[in-house]
Design an enzyme around this catalytic site. Sequence first.
Site, PDB file in Angstrom:
ATOM      1  N   GLY A  10      40.909  -2.260  30.928  1.00 28.18           N
ATOM      2  CA  GLY A  10      41.558  -2.169  32.244  1.00 28.18           C
ATOM      3  C   GLY A  10      41.769  -3.546  32.854  1.00 28.18           C
ATOM      4  O   GLY A  10      40.999  -4.465  32.591  1.00 28.18           O
ATOM      5  N   ARG A  72      44.574  -0.285  26.640  1.00 27.24           N
ATOM      6  CA  ARG A  72      43.405   0.379  26.053  1.00 27.24           C
ATOM      7  C   ARG A  72      43.856   0.820  24.663  1.00 27.24           C
ATOM      8  O   ARG A  72      44.445   1.890  24.512  1.00 27.24           O
ATOM      9  CB  ARG A  72      43.004   1.586  26.897  1.00 27.24           C
ATOM     10  CG  ARG A  72      42.499   1.208  28.278  1.00 27.24           C
ATOM     11  CD  ARG A  72      41.763   2.357  28.909  1.00 27.24           C
ATOM     12  NE  ARG A  72      41.430   2.074  30.289  1.00 27.24           N
ATOM     13  CZ  ARG A  72      40.378   1.339  30.669  1.00 27.24           C
ATOM     14  NH1 ARG A  72      39.579   0.814  29.768  1.00 27.24           N
ATOM     15  NH2 ARG A  72      40.144   1.128  31.946  1.00 27.24           N
ATOM     16  N   ASP A 102      32.765  -3.948  28.020  1.00 31.90           N
ATOM     17  CA  ASP A 102      31.853  -3.647  26.910  1.00 31.90           C
ATOM     18  C   ASP A 102      32.595  -3.232  25.641  1.00 31.90           C
ATOM     19  O   ASP A 102      32.219  -3.663  24.545  1.00 31.90           O
ATOM     20  CB  ASP A 102      30.796  -2.612  27.323  1.00 31.90           C
ATOM     21  CG  ASP A 102      31.399  -1.292  27.789  1.00 31.90           C
ATOM     22  OD1 ASP A 102      32.470  -1.323  28.422  1.00 31.90           O
ATOM     23  OD2 ASP A 102      30.798  -0.240  27.517  1.00 31.90           O
ATOM     24  N   THR A 124      34.589  -6.635  33.854  1.00 32.32           N
ATOM     25  CA  THR A 124      34.754  -5.213  34.122  1.00 32.32           C
ATOM     26  C   THR A 124      34.487  -4.985  35.594  1.00 32.32           C
ATOM     27  O   THR A 124      33.497  -5.464  36.143  1.00 32.32           O
ATOM     28  CB  THR A 124      33.874  -4.262  33.295  1.00 32.32           C
ATOM     29  OG1 THR A 124      33.962  -2.954  33.873  1.00 32.32           O
ATOM     30  CG2 THR A 124      32.404  -4.654  33.263  1.00 32.32           C
ATOM     31  N   ASP A 126      33.566  -2.435  36.819  1.00 32.31           N
ATOM     32  CA  ASP A 126      32.356  -1.614  36.962  1.00 32.31           C
ATOM     33  C   ASP A 126      31.086  -2.467  37.024  1.00 32.31           C
ATOM     34  O   ASP A 126      30.029  -1.966  37.409  1.00 32.31           O
ATOM     35  CB  ASP A 126      32.238  -0.623  35.796  1.00 32.31           C
ATOM     36  CG  ASP A 126      33.325   0.444  35.819  1.00 32.31           C
ATOM     37  OD1 ASP A 126      34.093   0.487  36.792  1.00 32.31           O
ATOM     38  OD2 ASP A 126      33.411   1.221  34.856  1.00 32.31           O
ATOM     39  N   ASP A 128      29.080  -3.538  34.809  1.00 32.56           N
ATOM     40  CA  ASP A 128      27.917  -3.005  34.101  1.00 32.56           C
ATOM     41  C   ASP A 128      27.734  -3.595  32.698  1.00 32.56           C
ATOM     42  O   ASP A 128      27.082  -2.994  31.848  1.00 32.56           O
ATOM     43  CB  ASP A 128      27.991  -1.470  34.032  1.00 32.56           C
ATOM     44  CG  ASP A 128      29.281  -0.969  33.402  1.00 32.56           C
ATOM     45  OD1 ASP A 128      30.110  -1.798  32.995  1.00 32.56           O
ATOM     46  OD2 ASP A 128      29.459   0.256  33.328  1.00 32.56           O
ATOM     47  N   ARG A 161      33.811  13.923  61.620  1.00 33.30           N
ATOM     48  CA  ARG A 161      34.040  14.506  60.298  1.00 33.30           C
ATOM     49  C   ARG A 161      33.110  13.911  59.243  1.00 33.30           C
ATOM     50  O   ARG A 161      32.536  12.830  59.439  1.00 33.30           O
ATOM     51  CB  ARG A 161      35.479  14.203  59.845  1.00 33.30           C
ATOM     52  CG  ARG A 161      36.499  15.098  60.480  1.00 33.30           C
ATOM     53  CD  ARG A 161      37.900  14.682  60.075  1.00 33.30           C
ATOM     54  NE  ARG A 161      38.861  15.665  60.556  1.00 33.30           N
ATOM     55  CZ  ARG A 161      40.161  15.449  60.675  1.00 33.30           C
ATOM     56  NH1 ARG A 161      40.663  14.270  60.363  1.00 33.30           N
ATOM     57  NH2 ARG A 161      40.954  16.393  61.100  1.00 33.30           N
ATOM     58  N   GLY A 169      33.767   3.612  38.726  1.00 36.69           N
ATOM     59  CA  GLY A 169      32.396   3.490  38.226  1.00 36.69           C
ATOM     60  C   GLY A 169      32.185   4.573  37.195  1.00 36.69           C
ATOM     61  O   GLY A 169      31.796   5.688  37.518  1.00 36.69           O
ATOM     62  N   ARG A 170      32.519   4.243  35.960  1.00 35.94           N
ATOM     63  CA  ARG A 170      32.555   5.236  34.888  1.00 35.94           C
ATOM     64  C   ARG A 170      31.146   5.737  34.520  1.00 35.94           C
ATOM     65  O   ARG A 170      30.887   6.921  34.535  1.00 35.94           O
ATOM     66  CB  ARG A 170      33.220   4.583  33.675  1.00 35.94           C
ATOM     67  CG  ARG A 170      33.498   5.487  32.541  1.00 35.94           C
ATOM     68  CD  ARG A 170      34.278   4.737  31.492  1.00 35.94           C
ATOM     69  NE  ARG A 170      35.682   4.681  31.821  1.00 35.94           N
ATOM     70  CZ  ARG A 170      36.550   5.671  31.559  1.00 35.94           C
ATOM     71  NH1 ARG A 170      36.133   6.761  30.982  1.00 35.94           N
ATOM     72  NH2 ARG A 170      37.816   5.547  31.870  1.00 35.94           N
ATOM     73  N   HIS A 274      42.994   3.268  41.721  1.00 32.94           N
ATOM     74  CA  HIS A 274      43.432   1.952  41.236  1.00 32.94           C
ATOM     75  C   HIS A 274      43.689   0.943  42.348  1.00 32.94           C
ATOM     76  O   HIS A 274      43.947  -0.233  42.052  1.00 32.94           O
ATOM     77  CB  HIS A 274      44.640   2.115  40.323  1.00 32.94           C
ATOM     78  CG  HIS A 274      44.266   2.757  39.023  1.00 32.94           C
ATOM     79  ND1 HIS A 274      44.114   4.116  38.902  1.00 32.94           N
ATOM     80  CD2 HIS A 274      43.952   2.223  37.821  1.00 32.94           C
ATOM     81  CE1 HIS A 274      43.737   4.404  37.657  1.00 32.94           C
ATOM     82  NE2 HIS A 274      43.632   3.275  36.989  1.00 32.94           N
ATOM     83  N   ARG A 277      41.525  -1.937  41.849  1.00 32.91           N
ATOM     84  CA  ARG A 277      41.818  -2.914  40.788  1.00 32.91           C
ATOM     85  C   ARG A 277      43.049  -3.749  41.090  1.00 32.91           C
ATOM     86  O   ARG A 277      43.371  -4.660  40.330  1.00 32.91           O
ATOM     87  CB  ARG A 277      42.043  -2.176  39.463  1.00 32.91           C
ATOM     88  CG  ARG A 277      40.800  -1.626  38.856  1.00 32.91           C
ATOM     89  CD  ARG A 277      40.763  -1.634  37.355  1.00 32.91           C
ATOM     90  NE  ARG A 277      41.985  -1.384  36.665  1.00 32.91           N
ATOM     91  CZ  ARG A 277      42.156  -0.415  35.740  1.00 32.91           C
ATOM     92  NH1 ARG A 277      41.167   0.413  35.462  1.00 32.91           N
ATOM     93  NH2 ARG A 277      43.285  -0.281  35.108  1.00 32.91           N
TER      94      ARG A 277
HETATM   95  O1  F6P Z   1      36.462   0.509  33.159  1.00 37.54           O
HETATM   96  C1  F6P Z   1      36.905   0.100  34.388  1.00 37.54           C
HETATM   97  C2  F6P Z   1      37.609   1.214  35.097  1.00 37.54           C
HETATM   98  O2  F6P Z   1      38.189   0.670  36.255  1.00 37.54           O
HETATM   99  C3  F6P Z   1      36.732   2.431  35.430  1.00 37.54           C
HETATM  100  O3  F6P Z   1      35.994   2.269  36.601  1.00 37.54           O
HETATM  101  C4  F6P Z   1      37.751   3.541  35.501  1.00 37.54           C
HETATM  102  O4  F6P Z   1      37.174   4.794  35.198  1.00 37.54           O
HETATM  103  C5  F6P Z   1      38.725   3.165  34.463  1.00 37.54           C
HETATM  104  O5  F6P Z   1      38.674   1.765  34.338  1.00 37.54           O
HETATM  105  C6  F6P Z   1      40.135   3.614  34.753  1.00 37.54           C
HETATM  106  O6  F6P Z   1      40.924   3.288  33.672  1.00 37.54           O
HETATM  107  P1  F6P Z   1      42.485   3.517  33.572  1.00 37.54           P
HETATM  108  O7  F6P Z   1      43.146   2.446  34.379  1.00 37.54           O
HETATM  109  O8  F6P Z   1      42.782   3.393  32.129  1.00 37.54           O
HETATM  110  O9  F6P Z   1      42.766   4.872  34.145  1.00 37.54           O
END
Ligand code: F6P
Length: 343
Positions: A10, A72, A102, A124, A126, A128, A161, A169-170, A274, A277
């Site tokens: 990603g 990917r 990773d 990443t 995430d 992690d 609310r 966060g996979r 997204h 990101r």
């Molecule tokens: O691995 C990073 C990440 O941003 C995860 O948090 C998320 O689940 C995934 O990528 C989303 O990937 P894509 O952009 O392929 O849907």
Amino acid sequence: MRIGVLTAGGDAPGLNAAIRGIGHEALRDGHAFIGINNGWAGLAAEYAGRPLSAEDINYIVGQGGTILGTARYDLDNPAGGRQRVLEAIGEHFDAVIAIGGDGTQRISNWLADRGAPIVGVPKTLDNDLMGTDYCIGFDTAVSIVAESIDRLITTAASHHRVMVVETMGRSNGWVAAMGGLAGGADLIIVPEFPVTMDEVRAHVKHRRASHYGFSIIVVAEGVDMATLGGHEAEALSTEGVRGVRLATRGVGNFVANAIDAEGGVEVRTTVLGHLQRGGSPTAYDRIWATRVGVAAYRAVVDGHYGTIPVVRGNEVVLAPLGDVALGQRPLPRDLYELCSTFS
Ligand code: F6P
């Protein structure tokens, strides 16, 4: 030397800062700097390397995404992709720098074990990756989550609310926990520390009865619905395997619906997806992406292949790729407990 660079997996804010850092050093020292388009696909499918000049990488430090493109790309399905990458590296490069998480670094490690002159860079969102305190893109994601909560809190308070905010966060809850902490969430649900829907509902009741009267609940997309329990949880959880787009599985809506079903309070869900990101990296991401990128270049010229620059405290140090490729880094209990004190 012919030095190639690729970004895989990603995208993440800060990738261009790393590319720029590597490239400026390489070009200044008289090396050929070659951008490989679309990650491993640019080596395993049709070769997609192109020489980059200083003009190509000027002023990209604050630009989101990656000028190289990313993908990917599954090197094992169909089989043979790894071998093709190994051969392409031998044919076109004296060294390759692979920027990724990773999955990417497991491939880098496999290639290094077979003699490829490769160095990694930790990325990443995430956060992690094992063995490093920092991964490119994490700080920007946390800032976006925090800013989103700032905006959601005012409307949550006005309407009394419950706002459920789903973050990326996979497998680990770094983005949810640190974004939630910075934004002032009162409940943060992460994969590492399971809670049940009964506990979530009890929390909402407690918030309703308190002087706040509203609630901001952050949930990481990778939380296993089966541990939350309740209607349809098992069926939905079986879809949570790697490879499935977790945001479409809908843990945020699942939590919201389960609260809603009890009645007595209005609930809304925001899936940040997204947005976390996209756009420009924070200054922190620009600085550290530059530092790990430049350190990767230095590892190449010093011949330290099979390594990756990682951040430990305030320092960048070289670690063996095998150390980061071995597993993932969960959110530690003390940070989770800190988040839990603001309920
Ligand atoms: O691995 C990073 C990440 O941003 C995860 O948090 C998320 O689940 C995934 O990528 C989303 O990937 P894509 O952009 O392929 O849907």
